[in-house]
Design a protein around this motif. Structure first.
Motif, short mmCIF file in Angstrom:
data_model
loop_
_atom_site.label_atom_id
_atom_site.label_comp_id
_atom_site.label_asym_id
_atom_site.label_seq_id
_atom_site.Cartn_x
_atom_site.Cartn_y
_atom_site.Cartn_z
N ALA A 223 24.32 36.78 28.08
CA ALA A 223 25.70 36.45 28.44
C ALA A 223 25.73 35.91 29.86
CB ALA A 223 26.59 37.67 28.32
N VAL A 224 26.09 34.63 30.02
CA VAL A 224 26.27 34.01 31.32
C VAL A 224 27.78 34.01 31.61
CG1 VAL A 224 25.94 31.94 32.72
CG2 VAL A 224 24.23 32.58 31.00
N ILE A 225 28.17 34.69 32.68
CA ILE A 225 29.59 34.90 32.99
C ILE A 225 29.99 34.03 34.19
CG2 ILE A 225 31.38 36.59 33.47
CD1 ILE A 225 29.91 37.06 30.86
N GLU A 226 31.15 33.38 34.06
CA GLU A 226 31.75 32.66 35.19
C GLU A 226 33.16 33.22 35.37
OE1 GLU A 226 34.18 29.30 37.00
OE2 GLU A 226 34.37 30.23 35.04
N ARG A 227 33.44 33.75 36.60
CA ARG A 227 34.75 34.32 36.88
C ARG A 227 35.40 33.57 38.04
NH1 ARG A 227 33.54 40.78 36.60
NH2 ARG A 227 32.89 40.36 38.75
N GLU A 228 36.68 33.28 37.88
CA GLU A 228 37.44 32.57 38.90
C GLU A 228 38.69 33.39 39.25
OE1 GLU A 228 38.38 28.64 37.59
OE2 GLU A 228 36.52 28.47 36.42
N ALA A 229 39.06 33.32 40.54
CA ALA A 229 40.27 34.01 40.98
C ALA A 229 41.01 33.16 42.01
CB ALA A 229 39.93 35.38 41.56
N ASP A 230 42.33 33.37 42.04
CA ASP A 230 43.18 32.68 43.02
C ASP A 230 44.38 33.59 43.29
OD1 ASP A 230 44.39 30.93 44.71
OD2 ASP A 230 44.53 29.27 43.27
N VAL A 231 44.59 33.96 44.57
CA VAL A 231 45.67 34.87 44.95
C VAL A 231 46.59 34.14 45.94
CG1 VAL A 231 46.27 37.11 45.95
CG2 VAL A 231 44.14 36.85 44.61
N ASP A 232 47.89 34.22 45.69
CA ASP A 232 48.89 33.61 46.60
C ASP A 232 49.38 34.65 47.61
OD1 ASP A 232 48.58 31.44 45.00
OD2 ASP A 232 50.70 31.17 44.52
N PHE A 233 49.20 34.33 48.90
CA PHE A 233 49.64 35.22 49.97
C PHE A 233 50.82 34.59 50.73
CE2 PHE A 233 45.00 36.29 49.80
CZ PHE A 233 45.13 37.61 49.41
N ASN A 234 51.72 35.47 51.18
CA ASN A 234 52.75 35.08 52.15
C ASN A 234 52.38 35.69 53.49
OD1 ASN A 234 54.31 33.65 50.29
ND2 ASN A 234 55.49 35.47 49.72
N LEU A 235 52.18 34.82 54.52
CA LEU A 235 51.67 35.28 55.81
C LEU A 235 52.73 35.04 56.90
CD1 LEU A 235 48.13 33.65 55.54
CD2 LEU A 235 48.77 36.00 54.95
N PRO A 236 53.27 36.12 57.46
CA PRO A 236 54.23 35.96 58.55
C PRO A 236 53.59 35.29 59.76
CG PRO A 236 54.36 38.16 57.60
CD PRO A 236 53.12 37.52 57.06
N ALA A 237 54.40 34.70 60.62
CA ALA A 237 53.90 34.03 61.83
C ALA A 237 53.33 35.06 62.80
CB ALA A 237 55.03 33.25 62.48
N GLY A 238 52.41 34.59 63.60
CA GLY A 238 51.88 35.40 64.69
C GLY A 238 50.86 36.43 64.28
N GLY A 239 50.04 36.13 63.23
CA GLY A 239 48.93 37.04 62.95
C GLY A 239 48.91 37.68 61.59
N GLY A 240 49.76 37.23 60.67
CA GLY A 240 49.69 37.77 59.31
C GLY A 240 48.38 37.36 58.64
N GLY A 241 47.67 38.34 58.08
CA GLY A 241 46.36 38.03 57.48
C GLY A 241 46.14 38.81 56.18
N ALA A 242 45.24 38.28 55.29
CA ALA A 242 44.95 38.93 54.01
C ALA A 242 43.65 38.37 53.44
CB ALA A 242 46.09 38.72 53.03
N SER A 243 43.05 39.15 52.55
CA SER A 243 41.82 38.71 51.87
C SER A 243 41.84 39.19 50.41
CB SER A 243 40.57 39.26 52.57
OG SER A 243 40.50 40.68 52.41
N TYR A 244 41.02 38.53 49.56
CA TYR A 244 40.81 39.04 48.20
C TYR A 244 39.34 38.84 47.85
CZ TYR A 244 40.57 34.40 45.94
OH TYR A 244 40.20 33.14 45.54
N GLY A 245 38.90 39.57 46.83
CA GLY A 245 37.51 39.48 46.43
C GLY A 245 37.32 39.68 44.94
N HIS A 246 36.08 39.41 44.47
CA HIS A 246 35.66 39.68 43.09
C HIS A 246 34.97 41.05 43.13
CE1 HIS A 246 35.47 35.17 41.76
NE2 HIS A 246 36.45 35.39 42.65
N GLY A 247 35.70 42.09 42.77
CA GLY A 247 35.14 43.42 42.92
C GLY A 247 34.95 43.74 44.38
N THR A 248 33.74 44.17 44.72
CA THR A 248 33.46 44.53 46.12
C THR A 248 32.95 43.35 46.94
OG1 THR A 248 31.24 45.24 45.48
CG2 THR A 248 32.96 46.92 45.47
N ASP A 249 32.97 42.17 46.33
CA ASP A 249 32.49 40.98 47.05
C ASP A 249 33.71 40.19 47.54
OD1 ASP A 249 31.15 38.86 48.09
OD2 ASP A 249 30.36 38.12 46.18
#
Length: 316
Positions: A223-249
């Protein structure tokens, strides 16, 4: 009145009862009642009855030593019998000697012979056959029937790397099952009401699942697996930050250092890998995808997660 040879004495009263007497019958009285017919003899003087063989020439009926009837079989000579026998297909006959023997065909390719012990003999591997595709030889001792093989052109050992040829239930030769490649794909989009991005790293975001089945009834499938993800963030001005990952990556981090809010900031990421354990023939397995979130600051939120799970099953 009494009949011949019968006498009655007495009146029949109690004082004088009747007495009936009969004279004894002698052989001389009985013998005149008999006479001889065909095939029998009778001597009235002695009363002896005997069988009477015919006196005609050629009759072999006679009396044996025990007095019984005896038929002596006439001797049959070989010369009398041999003219009754002739040779048909596959046999020969010599009327002079009376010898009957098998006659092998003289047609080309016949391997039937008379063995050293005088019996019919077909040497091992000597059956003459007509071969078609994949076979060679005519079945004779000099050219036995064999599979028409080629030379092994590979560096690997044919004993360990060669494939299998098997006979099916109808007697037809079959090769190994054909390889298979099957592709599965699943896409899902989920919307959220501007949830806060967790401050910690690799925190649970959402869980996605997709079921695949190995269609090969014979072989396990990689089984060859290909996984894709896309997350929409709203970031306030002056330092709003966020991240997402595939599991722990962790795959993507974004931060707003400007003076204006950024809405629906997103980036599409992809990972390709293979499952460590192949799917057994016919096995159904659930593929999972955990999208994680983290490093949220400055009031960052997320409102959408889009995923793709694609799977290529290969069985060879």
């Amino acid at each position: 009145m009494a009949g011949p040879g019968i006498t009655i004495d007495g009146s029949g009263s109690t004082a004088n009862p009747a007495i009936i007497s009969a004279e004894a019958v002698t052989c001389e009285q009985v013998r005149p009642c008999f006479s001889a017919g065909d095939g029998a003899g009778y001597d009235p003087a002695t009363g002896v009855i005997t069988a009477r063989p015919s006196a005609d020439a050629g009759n072999s009926l006679e009396y044996g030593s025990d007095g019984g009837l005896l038929v002596t079989a006439a001797e049959v000579s070989c010369d009398d019998v041999r003219p009754c026998i002739s040779a048909g297909d596959g046999a020969t006959y010599d009327p002079a000697t009376g010898v009957v023997s098998a006659r092998p065909s003289t047609d080309a390719g016949n391997n039937l012979a008379i063995g050293p012990d005088g019996g019919l003999y077909v040497p091992t591997g000597a059956a003459t056959v007509t071969t078609g595709c994949g076979l060679t030889g005519d079945g004779s001792g000099a050219a036995p029937v064999e599979v028409a093989t080629g030379e092994w052109p590979y560096a690997c050992d044919v004993d360990t790397a060669g494939t299998v040829i098997a006979c099916d239930s109808t007697g037809v030769l079959r090769g190994e099952p054909r390889g298979m490649a099957t592709f599965f794909s699943n896409q899902e989009t989920r919307d959220y009401p501007d949830l806060p991005v967790p401050a910690g790293q690799d925190q649970p975001g959402d869980h996605f699942e997709f079921v695949v089945t190995n269609p090969d009834p014979c072989r396990p499938a990689l089984a060859v697996i290909e996984r894709e993800a896309d997350v929409d963030f709203n970031l306030p001005a002056g330092g709003g930050g966020a991240s997402y990952g595939h599991g722990t990556d962790e795959m993507y981090y974004v931060e707003n250092s400007g003076a204006t809010a950024i809405n629906d900031a997103h980036c599409h990421t992809t990972k390709v890998f293979s499952l460590a354990t192949p799917l057994a023939p016919g096995e159904t397995r659930t593929l999972t995808f955990d999208v994680t979130l983290g490093r949220g600051k400055g009031g960052a939120t997320y409102n959408r997660i889009q995923t793709f799970i694609r799977c290529l099953l290969i069985s060879l």
